[in-house]
Every structure is written in C-alpha cells, then in structure tokens.
Enzyme design. Structure first.
Site, short mmCIF file in Angstrom:
data_model
loop_
_atom_site.label_atom_id
_atom_site.label_comp_id
_atom_site.label_asym_id
_atom_site.label_seq_id
_atom_site.Cartn_x
_atom_site.Cartn_y
_atom_site.Cartn_z
N MET A 31 35.98 50.02 -3.93
CA MET A 31 35.18 50.33 -5.11
C MET A 31 34.31 51.55 -4.80
O MET A 31 33.28 51.78 -5.45
CB MET A 31 34.32 49.14 -5.52
CG MET A 31 35.20 47.94 -5.92
SD MET A 31 34.41 46.82 -7.07
CE MET A 31 33.06 46.24 -6.10
N GLY A 32 34.71 52.33 -3.81
CA GLY A 32 33.97 53.54 -3.47
C GLY A 32 32.75 53.24 -2.62
O GLY A 32 32.65 52.19 -2.00
N HIS A 35 32.01 53.55 3.52
CA HIS A 35 31.22 53.52 4.75
C HIS A 35 32.17 53.36 5.93
O HIS A 35 33.40 53.40 5.75
CB HIS A 35 30.18 52.39 4.69
CG HIS A 35 30.76 51.07 4.28
ND1 HIS A 35 31.61 50.36 5.08
CD2 HIS A 35 30.64 50.35 3.13
CE1 HIS A 35 31.97 49.26 4.49
NE2 HIS A 35 31.41 49.22 3.29
N HIS A 38 35.11 50.98 5.59
CA HIS A 38 36.26 51.52 4.86
C HIS A 38 37.04 52.51 5.74
O HIS A 38 38.26 52.56 5.70
CB HIS A 38 35.80 52.27 3.60
CG HIS A 38 35.17 51.40 2.57
ND1 HIS A 38 33.85 51.50 2.22
CD2 HIS A 38 35.69 50.41 1.79
CE1 HIS A 38 33.58 50.63 1.26
NE2 HIS A 38 34.68 49.94 0.99
N GLN A 62 35.17 42.08 -12.17
CA GLN A 62 34.79 41.21 -11.05
C GLN A 62 33.27 41.09 -10.89
O GLN A 62 32.80 40.46 -9.95
CB GLN A 62 35.44 41.67 -9.74
CG GLN A 62 34.89 42.96 -9.15
CD GLN A 62 35.70 43.41 -7.95
OE1 GLN A 62 36.81 43.92 -8.09
NE2 GLN A 62 35.17 43.23 -6.76
N ASP A 152 34.99 40.20 3.63
CA ASP A 152 35.21 39.49 2.37
C ASP A 152 36.29 38.44 2.60
O ASP A 152 37.40 38.54 2.07
CB ASP A 152 35.60 40.48 1.28
CG ASP A 152 34.50 41.49 1.02
OD1 ASP A 152 33.38 41.08 0.70
OD2 ASP A 152 34.74 42.70 1.17
N VAL A 178 33.33 45.63 10.45
CA VAL A 178 32.63 46.65 11.24
C VAL A 178 31.14 46.41 11.05
O VAL A 178 30.67 46.17 9.93
CB VAL A 178 33.01 48.08 10.78
CG1 VAL A 178 32.27 49.12 11.59
CG2 VAL A 178 34.52 48.27 10.90
N SER A 187 28.38 47.31 4.52
CA SER A 187 28.66 46.99 3.12
C SER A 187 28.08 48.10 2.25
O SER A 187 27.04 48.68 2.59
CB SER A 187 27.99 45.66 2.75
OG SER A 187 27.90 45.53 1.35
N ARG A 189 26.61 47.65 -0.33
CA ARG A 189 25.35 47.16 -0.89
C ARG A 189 24.16 47.40 0.05
O ARG A 189 23.02 47.34 -0.38
CB ARG A 189 25.45 45.67 -1.21
CG ARG A 189 26.40 45.39 -2.36
CD ARG A 189 26.63 43.92 -2.54
NE ARG A 189 27.85 43.69 -3.32
CZ ARG A 189 27.89 43.60 -4.63
NH1 ARG A 189 26.80 43.70 -5.33
NH2 ARG A 189 29.03 43.41 -5.26
O1 PAF Z 1 36.56 44.62 -1.79
C1 PAF Z 1 36.45 45.41 -2.74
O2 PAF Z 1 35.94 46.53 -2.60
C2 PAF Z 1 36.98 45.00 -4.10
O3 PAF Z 1 36.77 43.65 -4.35
C3 PAF Z 1 38.46 45.38 -4.33
C4 PAF Z 1 39.38 44.64 -3.37
C5 PAF Z 1 38.64 46.87 -4.16
C6 PAF Z 1 38.89 45.00 -5.75
O4 PAF Z 1 38.13 45.66 -6.70
#
Ligand code: PAF
Length: 284
Positions: A31-32, A35, A38, A62, A152, A178, A187, A189
């Site tokens: 979701m961009g 960090h 990712h 979501q 997650d 990580v 995260s 967030r």
């Molecule tokens: O983990 C996330 O960033 C989101 O839940 C995902 C898997 C990209 C789905 O929107």
C-alpha cells in the site's frame, strides 16, 4: 528501468511478452509508504524472478475506519524512487476507480474461519477486503511468486488458504519481519507515532520476546505466560492493548496449552496508531 503504470490493460500488455518468453514474474503487493521491510520483499523478489512488479494501492475496502484510510501515508514519488533503486521493472499504481469500477463490487473473497480471532473481531471486513484485492492483483499480474511479510501473520495465513482453496497458481513467499535496532517491527504506520509514542511502541516486541523466552524456557500454560507478560503493557497508561493472544499457528484459534506450533501475536494502540506484531514458536 522502472515503468510506472496505472492501468490494468497497460500492465497486462507489458507482461504478455515477459510470459511469452518464459520469464518468471515476482509480485510484491504493497500500500506504498515503502520502508526497509518492503525493501526486503523486493530484494527477494528481484533475486528469485526475471521480472518484478510492485503494486502500490491503498485499498479502501480493507479499512474499517475512514479516518485511517484518509490518514494512511501516500508517498508515491518516494516509493517509485525506492523501486527504481531496487531494480523493480514495473510499479503498478492504479487509482480506486481502476480497481473498483463504478457499479460496485459484487464478488468478494472471504476466509472466515481464519479471521474469527486476533485482528478479525476488531476489524470487521478487513480481511475480506485484503483477500479480495490480493485476488484481483493475482488475476491482473499472474505472477509466479508473491511476497508477503510475516509481520502480518494473519493476512499471510488468509492469503495462503485462499490460494490453496481456490487453486490460484502462485507460490506464496513469506518474508521474515524486519525490525528497527530496538526491536520495533517496521511498518508504514510507525511514521505516524509521536516521538514519545515511538519509545513506548517497543513494548509490543518486548512483550513478544519475553513471552517467547518464557515458552522456550519450558512454560506451556498460556495463562501463566500471559500473567507474566501483560504487566509490561500496564506500565504504560498511554497503551491501549487490543489483544495479546497465543493461537494455533495453522488454525489461528486460541490454545490453552502450548503443545504445538503457536503464533504469539499482539495488537495495541498508541493514540490513533494501531501496531501489530507476532512471533512464531514451535516448542520441542
Ligand atoms: O499488507 C499490505 O500492505 C496490504 O494488506 C496488501 C497485501 C498490499 C493488500 O492491500
């Protein structure tokens, strides 16, 4: 060269020759607000596939709270720069209308049995939104492998089960969480925490590591592990603990005795920021 694409048709066109040439495709759904966590997913995807697609889409279905959706960090320019540096081939960044065309979404993917505990009860509809958008991304990209973080854990379990039950031809690659040097799980967030809350945020990983050490030391009673760990949260009145649970690693249902692989997972709030984390343990 990294190509940024916002249309499903365009992305499919670009991926056709890749697949025709027998090349493999790795997908990193995000979701961009990218960090280091990712980056790790992208690094692995880069290493294991000929072509890498990173998707950047803040998926509205979501989010259970509109304020969370509105406040979610959107940093596409920085995300693309990170992807470029990491050698990503395609960044797919559609808008909401591209992913959810007018007329509404009538078909959904649900894995209810795995969402009854942990984050499920506090986030109604969340995993349905996740499973549905991930299924859409699988259909759009048709990747050989897709990379998801173990932070997650419930999301990962839901996606694995969806892939298994609906025969989706993609390999799910789980990637270790990580952490910051002080243990906080990375995260998107975290950047919303105040300086003071950032310090307190480590309580969650500390509690998980403490619980893990107690279990590794031979304790098998969930009640006793919880009794030892919960006071760590109570020391900080600014923490609102949503749950700290020990569940069967596969079914994600609570256990009383730790006699099989378990997931120890927690969710807590600091102000308007919700943090989650977990550790997996297979007792011997
Ligand atoms: O983990 C996330 O960033 C989101 O839940 C995902 C898997 C990209 C789905 O929107």
């Amino acid at each position: 060269m990294t190509v940024v694409i916002s249309s499903i048709t365009d992305l499919r066109q670009r991926l056709l020759p890749v697949r025709r040439d027998g090349k493999t495709v790795g997908l990193v759904p995000t979701m961009g607000a990218l960090h280091l966590g990712h980056r790790r997913l992208i690094e692995l995807a880069r290493r294991e596939n000929d072509t890498v697609v990173v998707t950047v889409f803040v998926n509205p279905t979501q989010f259970d709270r509109n304020a969370d959706l509105q406040g979610y960090p959107r940093t596409l320019e920085d995300d693309v720069a990170i992807c470029r540096e990491a050698g990503v081939d395609f960044v797919f960044a559609p808008d909401s209308a591209e992913m959810y065309p007018p007329g509404g979404q009538l078909a959904w993917v649900d894995v209810p049995a795995l969402t009854e505990h942990l984050c499920g009860p506090a986030r109604p509809g969340h995993f349905r939104g996740v499973a549905t958008v991930v299924m859409k991304l699988f259909q759009i990209v048709q990747a050989d492998r897709a990379y998801f973080g173990e932070k997650d854990a419930q999301q990962l379990a839901v996606i694995r089960r969806m892939v298994r039950d609906l025969n989706v031809p993609v390999e799910i690659a789980p990637v270790q969480t990580v952490r910051e040097p002080d243990g906080l799980a990375m995260s998107s967030r975290n950047r919303r925490l105040t300086a003071e809350d950032r310090k307190t945020a480590t309580t969650l990983s500390q509690a998980l590591f403490t619980a893990e050490a107690i279990v590794r030391g031979g304790e098998r009673s969930v009640d006793r592990v919880q009794a030892a760990v919960l006071p760590l949260f109570h020391r900080h009145p600014q923490i609102r603990l949503e749950y700290f649970s020990i569940v069967d690693a596969e079914t994600l249902t609570p256990v009383e005795t730790i006699d099989r692989p378990v997931l120890i997972a927690g969710a807590m709030w600091l102000g308007a920021t919700r943090l989650i984390d977990n550790v997996m343990i297979a007792p011997v």
